[in-house]
Motif scaffolding. Sequence first.
Motif, PDB file in Angstrom:
ATOM      1  N   ILE A 111       3.554  21.856  -9.896  1.00 38.29           N
ATOM      2  CA  ILE A 111       3.290  21.591  -8.018  1.00 38.29           C
ATOM      3  C   ILE A 111       3.805  19.379  -8.545  1.00 38.29           C
ATOM      4  O   ILE A 111       4.450  18.977  -7.751  1.00 38.29           O
ATOM      5  N   ASN A 112       3.040  18.955  -9.620  1.00 37.33           N
ATOM      6  CA  ASN A 112       2.473  17.859  -9.543  1.00 37.33           C
ATOM      7  C   ASN A 112       4.484  17.460 -10.177  1.00 37.33           C
ATOM      8  O   ASN A 112       4.793  16.658  -9.361  1.00 37.33           O
ATOM      9  N   PHE A 113       4.705  17.753 -10.714  1.00 39.85           N
ATOM     10  CA  PHE A 113       6.615  17.586 -11.278  1.00 39.85           C
ATOM     11  C   PHE A 113       7.714  17.921  -9.715  1.00 39.85           C
ATOM     12  O   PHE A 113       7.984  16.694  -9.236  1.00 39.85           O
ATOM     13  N   SER A 114       6.990  18.946  -9.294  1.00 44.37           N
ATOM     14  CA  SER A 114       8.038  18.624  -7.596  1.00 44.37           C
ATOM     15  C   SER A 114       7.805  18.451  -6.897  1.00 44.37           C
ATOM     16  O   SER A 114       8.813  17.182  -6.518  1.00 44.37           O
ATOM     17  N   VAL A 115       6.457  17.552  -6.692  1.00 46.19           N
ATOM     18  CA  VAL A 115       6.164  16.107  -5.625  1.00 46.19           C
ATOM     19  C   VAL A 115       6.387  15.142  -6.415  1.00 46.19           C
ATOM     20  O   VAL A 115       7.422  14.123  -5.781  1.00 46.19           O
ATOM     21  N   GLY A 116       5.883  14.457  -7.369  1.00 44.26           N
ATOM     22  CA  GLY A 116       6.070  12.962  -8.255  1.00 44.26           C
ATOM     23  C   GLY A 116       7.228  13.058  -9.092  1.00 44.26           C
ATOM     24  O   GLY A 116       8.164  12.373  -9.593  1.00 44.26           O
ATOM     25  N   LEU A 117       8.394  14.195  -9.078  1.00 50.10           N
ATOM     26  CA  LEU A 117       9.520  14.297  -9.706  1.00 50.10           C
ATOM     27  C   LEU A 117      10.788  14.082  -9.052  1.00 50.10           C
ATOM     28  O   LEU A 117      11.979  13.951  -8.581  1.00 50.10           O
ATOM     29  N   GLY A 118      10.420  15.478  -8.386  1.00 51.78           N
ATOM     30  CA  GLY A 118      11.641  16.301  -7.537  1.00 51.78           C
ATOM     31  C   GLY A 118      11.306  15.328  -6.261  1.00 51.78           C
ATOM     32  O   GLY A 118      12.761  15.019  -5.884  1.00 51.78           O
ATOM     33  N   LEU A 119      10.418  15.136  -5.253  1.00 54.09           N
ATOM     34  CA  LEU A 119      10.729  14.120  -4.550  1.00 54.09           C
ATOM     35  C   LEU A 119      12.169  12.940  -4.518  1.00 54.09           C
ATOM     36  O   LEU A 119      12.629  12.699  -3.102  1.00 54.09           O
ATOM     37  N   PRO A 120      11.371  11.856  -5.510  1.00 55.10           N
ATOM     38  CA  PRO A 120      11.781  11.056  -5.478  1.00 55.10           C
ATOM     39  C   PRO A 120      14.124  10.795  -5.500  1.00 55.10           C
ATOM     40  O   PRO A 120      14.032  10.261  -5.281  1.00 55.10           O
ATOM     41  N   ILE A 121      14.151  12.171  -6.579  1.00 54.30           N
ATOM     42  CA  ILE A 121      14.774  12.226  -6.807  1.00 54.30           C
ATOM     43  C   ILE A 121      16.276  12.714  -5.044  1.00 54.30           C
ATOM     44  O   ILE A 121      16.579  13.073  -4.333  1.00 54.30           O
ATOM     45  N   PHE A 122      15.449  13.426  -4.620  1.00 54.74           N
ATOM     46  CA  PHE A 122      15.671  13.890  -3.209  1.00 54.74           C
ATOM     47  C   PHE A 122      15.838  12.913  -1.914  1.00 54.74           C
ATOM     48  O   PHE A 122      16.515  13.098  -1.831  1.00 54.74           O
ATOM     49  N   ASN A 123      14.612  12.266  -2.567  1.00 55.02           N
ATOM     50  CA  ASN A 123      14.919  10.585  -1.500  1.00 55.02           C
ATOM     51  C   ASN A 123      16.652   9.714  -2.253  1.00 55.02           C
ATOM     52  O   ASN A 123      16.608   9.429  -0.741  1.00 55.02           O
ATOM     53  N   VAL A 124      16.398   9.875  -3.405  1.00 55.10           N
ATOM     54  CA  VAL A 124      18.060   9.169  -3.637  1.00 55.10           C
ATOM     55  C   VAL A 124      19.274  10.369  -3.054  1.00 55.10           C
ATOM     56  O   VAL A 124      20.021   9.556  -2.587  1.00 55.10           O
ATOM     57  N   ALA A 125      18.951  11.163  -2.595  1.00 58.27           N
ATOM     58  CA  ALA A 125      20.783  12.194  -2.483  1.00 58.27           C
ATOM     59  C   ALA A 125      20.876  11.605  -1.166  1.00 58.27           C
ATOM     60  O   ALA A 125      21.640  12.151  -0.207  1.00 58.27           O
ATOM     61  N   LEU A 126      18.672  12.209  -0.370  1.00 49.30           N
ATOM     62  CA  LEU A 126      19.103  11.159   1.296  1.00 49.30           C
ATOM     63  C   LEU A 126      19.412  10.648   1.822  1.00 49.30           C
ATOM     64  O   LEU A 126      20.404  10.141   2.414  1.00 49.30           O
ATOM     65  N   THR A 127      19.588   9.379   0.752  1.00 50.88           N
ATOM     66  CA  THR A 127      19.442   8.336   1.154  1.00 50.88           C
ATOM     67  C   THR A 127      21.769   7.621   0.605  1.00 50.88           C
ATOM     68  O   THR A 127      21.189   7.122   2.044  1.00 50.88           O
ATOM     69  N   TYR A 128      21.992   8.545   0.462  1.00 55.33           N
ATOM     70  CA  TYR A 128      23.587   8.039   0.553  1.00 55.33           C
ATOM     71  C   TYR A 128      24.008   8.369   1.764  1.00 55.33           C
ATOM     72  O   TYR A 128      24.755   7.763   2.309  1.00 55.33           O
ATOM     73  N   ILE A 129      23.220   9.078   2.862  1.00 55.38           N
ATOM     74  CA  ILE A 129      23.670   9.571   4.013  1.00 55.38           C
ATOM     75  C   ILE A 129      24.109   7.782   4.857  1.00 55.38           C
ATOM     76  O   ILE A 129      24.411   7.556   5.351  1.00 55.38           O
ATOM     77  N   VAL A 130      22.618   6.985   4.172  1.00 57.45           N
ATOM     78  CA  VAL A 130      22.584   5.486   5.694  1.00 57.45           C
ATOM     79  C   VAL A 130      23.000   4.621   3.964  1.00 57.45           C
ATOM     80  O   VAL A 130      22.346   3.149   4.152  1.00 57.45           O
ATOM     81  N   GLN A 131      23.642   4.539   3.113  1.00 54.64           N
ATOM     82  CA  GLN A 131      23.670   3.666   2.210  1.00 54.64           C
ATOM     83  C   GLN A 131      25.623   3.335   2.762  1.00 54.64           C
ATOM     84  O   GLN A 131      26.202   4.356   1.789  1.00 54.64           O
ATOM     85  N   GLY A 132      25.584   2.217   2.489  1.00 52.68           N
ATOM     86  CA  GLY A 132      26.995   1.902   2.483  1.00 52.68           C
ATOM     87  C   GLY A 132      27.605   1.307   2.128  1.00 52.68           C
ATOM     88  O   GLY A 132      29.044   0.840   2.450  1.00 52.68           O
ATOM     89  N   ASN A 133      27.781   0.859   0.461  1.00 53.15           N
ATOM     90  CA  ASN A 133      28.146   0.825  -0.538  1.00 53.15           C
ATOM     91  C   ASN A 133      28.074   1.429  -1.653  1.00 53.15           C
ATOM     92  O   ASN A 133      25.947   1.416  -1.530  1.00 53.15           O
ATOM     93  N   ARG A 134      28.543   1.158  -2.689  1.00 55.13           N
ATOM     94  CA  ARG A 134      27.961   1.090  -4.023  1.00 55.13           C
ATOM     95  C   ARG A 134      26.413   0.346  -4.428  1.00 55.13           C
ATOM     96  O   ARG A 134      26.102   0.779  -4.098  1.00 55.13           O
ATOM     97  N   TYR A 135      26.896  -0.915  -3.826  1.00 57.66           N
ATOM     98  CA  TYR A 135      26.008  -1.794  -4.262  1.00 57.66           C
ATOM     99  C   TYR A 135      25.894  -2.947  -3.596  1.00 57.66           C
ATOM    100  O   TYR A 135      27.082  -3.718  -3.534  1.00 57.66           O
ATOM    101  N   TYR A 136      25.333  -3.639  -3.837  1.00 61.05           N
ATOM    102  CA  TYR A 136      24.722  -5.718  -4.338  1.00 61.05           C
ATOM    103  C   TYR A 136      24.772  -6.301  -5.067  1.00 61.05           C
ATOM    104  O   TYR A 136      23.733  -5.746  -5.650  1.00 61.05           O
ATOM    105  N   ILE A 137      25.078  -7.120  -5.243  1.00 57.96           N
ATOM    106  CA  ILE A 137      24.331  -8.141  -6.578  1.00 57.96           C
ATOM    107  C   ILE A 137      23.902  -9.147  -5.890  1.00 57.96           C
ATOM    108  O   ILE A 137      24.825 -10.209  -5.278  1.00 57.96           O
ATOM    109  N   TYR A 138      22.837  -9.112  -6.188  1.00 58.57           N
ATOM    110  CA  TYR A 138      22.320 -11.137  -5.481  1.00 58.57           C
ATOM    111  C   TYR A 138      21.807 -11.441  -6.492  1.00 58.57           C
ATOM    112  O   TYR A 138      21.371 -11.254  -7.746  1.00 58.57           O
ATOM    113  N   GLU A 139      22.601 -12.919  -6.580  1.00 64.53           N
ATOM    114  CA  GLU A 139      22.186 -14.114  -7.386  1.00 64.53           C
ATOM    115  C   GLU A 139      20.490 -14.025  -7.774  1.00 64.53           C
ATOM    116  O   GLU A 139      19.897 -14.480  -7.402  1.00 64.53           O
ATOM    117  N   ASP A 140      20.043 -13.904  -9.034  1.00 61.93           N
ATOM    118  CA  ASP A 140      19.425 -13.766  -9.203  1.00 61.93           C
ATOM    119  C   ASP A 140      18.141 -12.913  -9.745  1.00 61.93           C
ATOM    120  O   ASP A 140      16.806 -12.028  -9.927  1.00 61.93           O
TER     121      ASP A 140
END
Length: 332
Positions: A111-140
Amino acid sequence: MSLDTTTTVFAAFAFIGFVLALVPFYWHYKAANTGTCLYMFWASLGCLNAFINAVVWNGNWTDHAPVWCDISTRIIVAENSAIPASTLCITRRLYHIATNTVGSKRREAIINFSVGLGLPIFNVALTYIVQGNRYYIYEDLGCWPAIITTQPTYPLFYAWPIALGLVSAGYGVATMYTFIRHRRDIHNVGSDTAMESFRLNKSLYTRLMILCCVDVTLTLPIASYIIYASTRNAYQPWVSWGFLHADFTHIYTLTASFWRTPQVWAVVEVSRWSNTLNAFVFFALFGLAQEAHLHYSLVYKYAKRLGSSWREGSSLHLSRYALLLILAGNCH
């Protein structure tokens, strides 16, 4: 290239946080405290990620390492829900201890690994839907996720820490109420119950409750502020998947003078410093406790003996003390 003093200071604190968060890992791992182990893992990983970005991109905004930025931005997205999810694992376990409903170690670990590890990974997958570019690079600052604030961003990204924080707060209130209501039973309960575990480890569980209270207290206002600031700064109505991802492969690089507006600067600094603060708070509660001093004394004792054997140049002694270190680790 001119180095930014604020970024240099942050890099130093981030590296210290990376080390400190891992100090209590071994004895919590041996005690099968998966919730606290996940907390340490995410806090330390977040500090290391921020440290590398701060060092590499201090005073520049060049796209040095595209693959690293792909990995780094996913770690940042995972952190959005990782610490709140790990806190939820801890508060949930404390609640089951208080109510004497602790399950098997195997079931709790799953249960702990499903919540503490699985949910963040799932969050990463879902966030791709609203990811406009690969990434930004900010100075500093370094690599940063290119998340577009639009209607789906709220349930897919912004809502996670608030939802997890509220659930953790619910478990925390229920746990404290149960402990207070049964405070007399704690001293009379039999040794075969979970409440006896609380009586014997009252200091540990109290510190876990403090950690959870601090995290929930920080998570809810910080997450709410980030939603507010992001909505004011760069809200874009949802048009379509194709429209949002049309220029996905393009990498935007931003100078410090461009992105350090008061609103953006506040969101970025709050986001990256909060994880470093989590690492320092965890070490203050668990790295300086009594059980930590016992482990430090053991390490010092064996290191001192190992050093004496090294000076004597005896390979036999070195092998003997190496064996003692292994045996000592298995006993704690």
